[in-house]
Design a protein around this motif. Structure first.
Motif, PDB file in Angstrom:
ATOM      1  N   ASP A  20      -0.900  11.769  -5.247  1.00 40.12           N
ATOM      2  CA  ASP A  20      -1.085  10.314  -6.055  1.00 40.12           C
ATOM      3  C   ASP A  20      -0.681  10.639  -7.377  1.00 40.12           C
ATOM      4  OD1 ASP A  20      -2.815  10.579  -3.554  1.00 40.12           O
ATOM      5  OD2 ASP A  20      -4.857  11.168  -5.205  1.00 40.12           O
ATOM      6  N   ARG A  21      -0.492  11.113  -7.573  1.00 40.20           N
ATOM      7  CA  ARG A  21       0.704  10.789  -9.136  1.00 40.20           C
ATOM      8  C   ARG A  21       1.766  10.214  -9.063  1.00 40.20           C
ATOM      9  NH1 ARG A  21       1.279  16.820 -11.540  1.00 40.20           N
ATOM     10  NH2 ARG A  21      -0.790  16.371 -11.616  1.00 40.20           N
ATOM     11  N   ASP A  66      -3.487  15.093  -5.621  1.00 42.78           N
ATOM     12  CA  ASP A  66      -3.553  14.939  -6.547  1.00 42.78           C
ATOM     13  C   ASP A  66      -1.328  14.330  -7.678  1.00 42.78           C
ATOM     14  OD1 ASP A  66      -6.218  14.791  -6.969  1.00 42.78           O
ATOM     15  OD2 ASP A  66      -6.407  16.961  -8.288  1.00 42.78           O
TER      16      ASP A  66
END
Length: 130
Positions: free
Chosen positions: A101-102, A98
């Motif tokens: 991805d951020r 995550d």
């Protein structure tokens, strides 16, 4: 219509425990099946050990423990501990994914502060005194 079963952490941990029981027993798949009065086929025992097809059923697990003289309660405890550790690793991996991805979506938010500092040239050269 057949559907593919999605394995859980407990399924993976159970498969690993069953594979160890089978390997440690020293018995062939056919011998284990015979000792189970063919309640579980030798092909299914092979599938269980190799983690193919469906996860091991509770009845298969109990029979396997019985014929291989392994304590099912202790083994079940080991499965629970292993599954929890697997789940924790998966959660950490998901958090990392995550975050990556951020960062990929907004790299400018994670730029090194010195790259945006209007005084960076002055500070690199030892201040205003040079």
């Amino acid at each position: 219509m057949a559907t593919k079963y999605e394995w859980t952490a407990f399924d993976y941990a159970s498969q690993q425990a069953a594979a160890k029981i089978i390997a440690d027993s020293g018995y062939s798949y056919r011998t284990i099946s015979d000792m189970m009065n063919n309640a579980v086929s030798h092909v299914r025992i092979s599938d269980i050990e190799k983690g193919r097809k469906a996860p091991i059923k509770l009845s298969e697990f109990l029979l396997l423990c019985q014929v291989c003289e392994v304590d099912p309660v202790n083994t079940l405890h080991e499965i629970i501990v292993a599954a929890r550790a697997y789940e924790a690793r998966e959660r950490r991996s998901q958090i990392t994914d995550d975050l990556v991805d951020r960062i990929a979506a907004h790299p400018e938010d994670y730029d090194v502060a010195a790259n945006r500092d209007p005084n960076k040239e002055i500070e690199m050269n030892g201040g205003e005194g040079r």
